[in-house]
Design an enzyme around this catalytic site. Sequence first.
Site, mmCIF file in Angstrom:
data_model
loop_
_atom_site.group_PDB
_atom_site.id
_atom_site.type_symbol
_atom_site.label_atom_id
_atom_site.label_comp_id
_atom_site.label_asym_id
_atom_site.label_seq_id
_atom_site.Cartn_x
_atom_site.Cartn_y
_atom_site.Cartn_z
ATOM 1 N N PHE A 111 4.376 -9.409 2.824
ATOM 2 C CA PHE A 111 3.321 -8.859 3.674
ATOM 3 C C PHE A 111 1.948 -9.363 3.217
ATOM 4 O O PHE A 111 1.762 -9.805 2.090
ATOM 5 C CB PHE A 111 3.314 -7.329 3.619
ATOM 6 N N SER B 296 10.278 -10.325 3.644
ATOM 7 C CA SER B 296 8.941 -10.762 4.028
ATOM 8 C C SER B 296 8.017 -10.617 2.836
ATOM 9 O O SER B 296 8.321 -9.896 1.879
ATOM 10 C CB SER B 296 8.412 -9.905 5.190
ATOM 11 N N GLY C 69 11.527 -6.931 0.036
ATOM 12 C CA GLY C 69 10.445 -7.897 0.019
ATOM 13 C C GLY C 69 9.202 -7.396 -0.679
ATOM 14 O O GLY C 69 9.116 -6.241 -1.096
ATOM 15 N N ASP C 70 8.244 -8.296 -0.777
ATOM 16 C CA ASP C 70 6.943 -8.003 -1.383
ATOM 17 C C ASP C 70 6.046 -7.477 -0.278
ATOM 18 O O ASP C 70 5.471 -8.231 0.496
ATOM 19 C CB ASP C 70 6.376 -9.287 -2.002
ATOM 20 N N THR C 71 5.933 -6.162 -0.195
ATOM 21 C CA THR C 71 5.189 -5.531 0.893
ATOM 22 C C THR C 71 3.693 -5.430 0.621
ATOM 23 O O THR C 71 2.932 -5.202 1.551
ATOM 24 C CB THR C 71 5.716 -4.110 1.157
#
Length: 136
Positions: A26, A24, A57-59
Site C-alpha cells: 500500500f 500488495s 502484504g505491506d499495508t
Amino acid sequence: SAMGRDLIEAWVDVAGHQIRLMTSHFESCREGAEERQRQLGVVVEKLQQPLPAIFAGDTNLREAEAQAEKRLARMTDAWVACGRDKSAQFTWDLQKNHNKEMPCQSQPRARYDRLWVNEKFEVQDFRLLGTDKMAE
C-alpha cells in the site's frame, strides 16, 4: 496509485478447492493515508466475497487507519487470532532492525505488514520469520 502500487491476485487450486491469494504494498508515508484507505477498501471487498481468500502484504496502515475500516472486524487478522504475541507485533521495527536509520532519537516500530483471511479459514499459527538482518 501515485506510487504505482497495485493489488496482485492469484487463484490457486488446493486439493480441488479454489483459493484467492492477494498481496500488495500500500501507499507509504502520512501523505498516502487517503490512498491507503482506498486500497484497503478494495482488499476488504475481495475478502468479503464467498470464496476462500487470503491477503498478506505491506499495508503501511497506521492503527487508527485499520480501526477506521469497520468491515475488517469480519475478517481474521492472523496476529490477533493467534494471541497478539508481542514478539511478532512489530513487522517494521527499527529498534531491532538497523537496515534503515530515521533522523529522530527514538526509532519507530509499527505493524505495517498484515495477514487477513476470510471466514473460510481458521488461523492456527502466526510467527515472524527472518527477523535477523541479512549479511551484506
